[in-house]
Every structure is written in C-alpha cells, then in structure tokens.
Scaffold this active site. Structure first.
Site, PDB file in Angstrom:
ATOM      1  CE  LYS A   1     -70.447 -88.496 -17.583  1.00  0.00           C
ATOM      2  NZ  LYS A   1     -70.695 -89.512 -16.546  1.00  0.00           N
TER       3      LYS A   1
ATOM      4  CE1 TYR B   1     -55.379 -94.594 -48.339  1.00  0.00           C
ATOM      5  CE2 TYR B   1     -57.220 -93.606 -47.148  1.00  0.00           C
ATOM      6  CZ  TYR B   1     -55.967 -93.492 -47.752  1.00  0.00           C
ATOM      7  OH  TYR B   1     -55.326 -92.288 -47.763  1.00  0.00           O
TER       8      TYR B   1
HETATM    9  C1  LIG Z   1     -72.095 -89.843 -16.494  1.00  0.00           C
HETATM   10  C2  LIG Z   1     -72.853 -90.103 -15.260  1.00  0.00           C
HETATM   11  C3  LIG Z   1     -74.248 -90.006 -15.251  1.00  0.00           C
HETATM   12  C4  LIG Z   1     -75.073 -89.810 -16.502  1.00  0.00           C
HETATM   13  O1  LIG Z   1     -75.249 -91.073 -17.079  1.00  0.00           O
HETATM   14  P1  LIG Z   1     -76.165 -91.279 -18.387  1.00  0.00           P
HETATM   15  O2  LIG Z   1     -76.268 -92.757 -18.504  1.00  0.00           O
HETATM   16  O3  LIG Z   1     -75.427 -90.664 -19.522  1.00  0.00           O
HETATM   17  O4  LIG Z   1     -77.449 -90.623 -18.111  1.00  0.00           O
HETATM   18  C5  LIG Z   1     -74.907 -90.153 -14.032  1.00  0.00           C
HETATM   19  N1  LIG Z   1     -74.212 -90.398 -12.898  1.00  0.00           N
HETATM   20  C6  LIG Z   1     -72.868 -90.515 -12.868  1.00  0.00           C
HETATM   21  C7  LIG Z   1     -72.183 -90.796 -11.588  1.00  0.00           C
HETATM   22  C8  LIG Z   1     -72.145 -90.391 -14.047  1.00  0.00           C
HETATM   23  O5  LIG Z   1     -70.818 -90.516 -14.027  1.00  0.00           O
END
Ligand SMILES: *Cc1c(COP(=O)(O)O)cnc(C)c1O
Length: 350
Positions: free
Chosen positions: A33, A250
């Site tokens: 994702k 800055y």
């Molecule tokens: C993003 C997500 C994962 C992956 O989690 P990580 O901690 O990055 O391994 C797994 N399950 C769900 C439902 C998620 O939304």
C-alpha cells in the site's frame, strides 16, 4: 543533474520477503500500500510477482494500477470498498476485499457477482479502529458463509501494539480473536511485521509483511535478518569555513562553537527529508559519521565537515550506514512516514 538519489534494491526486497515468510511459516502477503511505503508499488510487485503468495494494498485504485500493469497474484484490499459500486471492479479484477463493517457486508451480499469472491473478514480484537466487535463477529461470518456469492473467508485482525515489547496487548488481542474464531472454520491472518518477528503465537495461515519487507526494523533498531531496501543519498555541492560563534541557516538556530567547515547538501524537506530532524540528525559523509547542523531548508541542508569531507563527497541520508530508524528518532516520528514521504529524488531501481 541534482545528485539526490533514491536507490531501491529489489534484491533486498526479495531476500526480506523470503526471510519473513520462512520466519512466519504459511503464506505471506507483501503489503505494498501507499506506493509500497514510498518504494514504488509496481516495481516492487514485479520484483515479487514470481514468489509472493499475494499482495495487499489499502484501496481499490492501488489494486487497479497493479492489475492494469499485469500483476496476476491475489490482491487484498485492506480497507475494503468505500462505495458499494466498487464491488463491480473487485469482481472483474478478482480482488480480495476486507469486510470490516456491516455496510460493506450488506453491499457485498447484495452485489450480483460473476464469480464467488474471497473475503477477509476483520475483527476488532482490541485496537478499536476498524472491524466487527467480537460479539458481532460470528454473525457476520455466518452471513458470508451461507452465501453462494462467497468463496473463501479468511478471518483476520490487526494488532495495536505488536511493536511495543511486553505491552501485553498482542496476547490479549490474540486470545480475544481465538475465543471467537475457534468455532469458525477457515484460514486466519493476524501478524504484521512486528508480530512476524516477535509473536510466534500469532502466526497463522497468512502473514502480512509491510515495514519489515522494506528492511526496516519495526522495533526501532537494526535487525540483522533484514536488508534495507531504500537508500537516500546525495552530495556535498558547496562548502565554507565559519569561525566560532557564527550562526548557520534559517532562524540562526545553530551557532558554531569552534571554527567549523560546513558542507551544503542537495536534499531538503521538499524532498521528503523530515524538517523536524534538525541539528544533530546523523548523516554519513563519504562513509564517515557526521551530523546535520542548522535548520533543514526546502531544497538544502547543512552538515558538519569538521571530521573530514568536502565538495563532491557523497552523503548518505539513510540506507546502509545510517538507519532510517535513527533519522525517525531524530525527527520524533516513525520510519514509515519518512520512506513514504520521499519525492523529487531520482529513483533508481537495482
Ligand atoms: C499496513 C498493514 C499491515 C502491514 O503492517 P506493517 O507493520 O508495516 O508490517 C498489515 N495489516 C494491515 C491490516 C495493515 O493495514
């Protein structure tokens, strides 16, 4: 050309996938994702297409991009659909939607499916963000189970604290999940990266590896079993020598305490480098540890070259010598946010 380079080592991605799958046992979703946590969803999916058991994305549009590019493996939609009409595309592209609330369940059962759909049914086992409450879960499961529109059901839940040692929450959530699911047949999926690495009792038929797939230790350190996939590096493109008690950058927020050679590096917060990392954040200049001094600008940042280095030298912002976890700690955030934010850099896939 500006020398800011974001290297993506796809062989490291494959190695991490194998490592995590073996640690977990069973099948493993590669969670890609959010453009594969900033690493590039399509190149990452292509690199894993021959061996991943499936992929997971957050939403339909992310899955469609993968399908349009020819990715054939199962794709789980972790948030399910946002509108009932999306089920037509879920059906057409054989996606596996999560169902985490009643409206999604009713719309799924009302949809006219061309072929039975695989559903991941989510329980809220204690995180209290999404999912059916434990007391409502069996009814949701049975409604799906009885429908000829539904093929397989994977029972799933997500942990709130898997990356916090000894919180007790992961064990509590697992108990809650098991107390309901023991009576319901079918495959299960609980473990995210941290649980794959540290909670073997949560290993079921399917794991879901995200952050660790990219070689990042979810516990904030370095895990020698994992290989960092992203490396962000640039160059010193100018230098100056300042006397003691001179401000840098800055807000004149940093003053030299002694004569200091200052290097100017092509990387700023508009490239996604966290502005909050600020003075003291670690960098590596030609392999030697150094630090950022002064505020991070939009397109540039300044580093201390007192221990060596000068114009033209390479600077690693994070990757091999500097862990993205160290940068995250300096910025008061998590590594996920940092890798997701990288942009404008030249992306090079190896
Ligand atoms: C993003 C997500 C994962 C992956 O989690 P990580 O901690 O990055 O391994 C797994 N399950 C769900 C439902 C998620 O939304």
């Amino acid at each position: 050309m500006r020398p800011l380079i974001c290297e993506i080592r796809l062989q490291h991605l494959r190695d991490n996938y194998r490592t995590l799958k073996a640690l977990h046992g069973g099948k493993m979703l590669a969670v890609i994702k959010a453009d594969a946590y900033g690493h590039g969803a399509l190149p990452c999916a292509q690199a894993l297409e021959n061996e991943a058991d499936g992929f997971a994305v957050a939403l339909l549009e992310e899955a469609l991009q993968l399908r349009e590019a020819g990715i054939q493996k199962p794709i789980v939609l972790l948030e399910g659909v946002f509108q009932a009409a999306e089920y037509a595309l879920v059906d057409q592209h054989r996606l596996w939607p999560v169902v985490h609330q009643q409206a999604q369940l009713e719309a799924l059962l009302a949809h006219n499916w061309q072929s039975p759909v695989n559903v991941w049914l989510k329980m809220d086992s204690g995180m209290h963000r999404a999912g059916f409450f434990p007391q409502d879960y069996a009814a949701a499961y049975n409604a799906l189970k009885q429908s000829p529109k539904v093929a397989e059901i994977v029972k799933m839940s997500h942990f709130a604290c898997a990356d916090i040692a000894d919180s007790g929450m992961t064990e509590l959530q697992t108990e809650t999940f098991d107390s309901i699911c023991a009576a319901l047949p079918g495959a299960e999926s609980l473990a995210n990266s941290a649980a794959i690495l540290a909670h073997p009792a949560s290993h079921r038929e399917w794991g879901r590896a995200g952050i660790a797939l990219y070689g990042i230790d979810p516990f904030g350190g370095r895990d020698s079993r994992l290989k960092p996939v992203m490396k962000l590096s640039s160059q010193v493109f100018a230098e100056r020598i300042l006397q003691a008690h001179e401000p840098v950058g800055y807000g004149a927020a940093f003053y030299t305490s002694r004569p200091t050679r200052v290097g100017l590096v092509a990387c700023g917060y508009a490239d996604g480098y966290p502005r909050h990392a600020g003075s003291g954040a670690p960098v590596s200049v030609s392999g030697c540890p150094s630090r950022i001094i002064g505020r991070i600008s939009m397109d540039m940042l300044t580093v201390d070259l007192s221990k060596g280095g000068g114009s033209g030298d390479s600077v690693e912002l994070f990757g091999d010598e500097i862990s993205v976890n160290e940068v995250a700690a300096a910025a008061g955030t998590i590594p996920h946010e940092i890798v997701c934010a990288v942009k404008r850099a030249q992306k090079i896939y190896r």
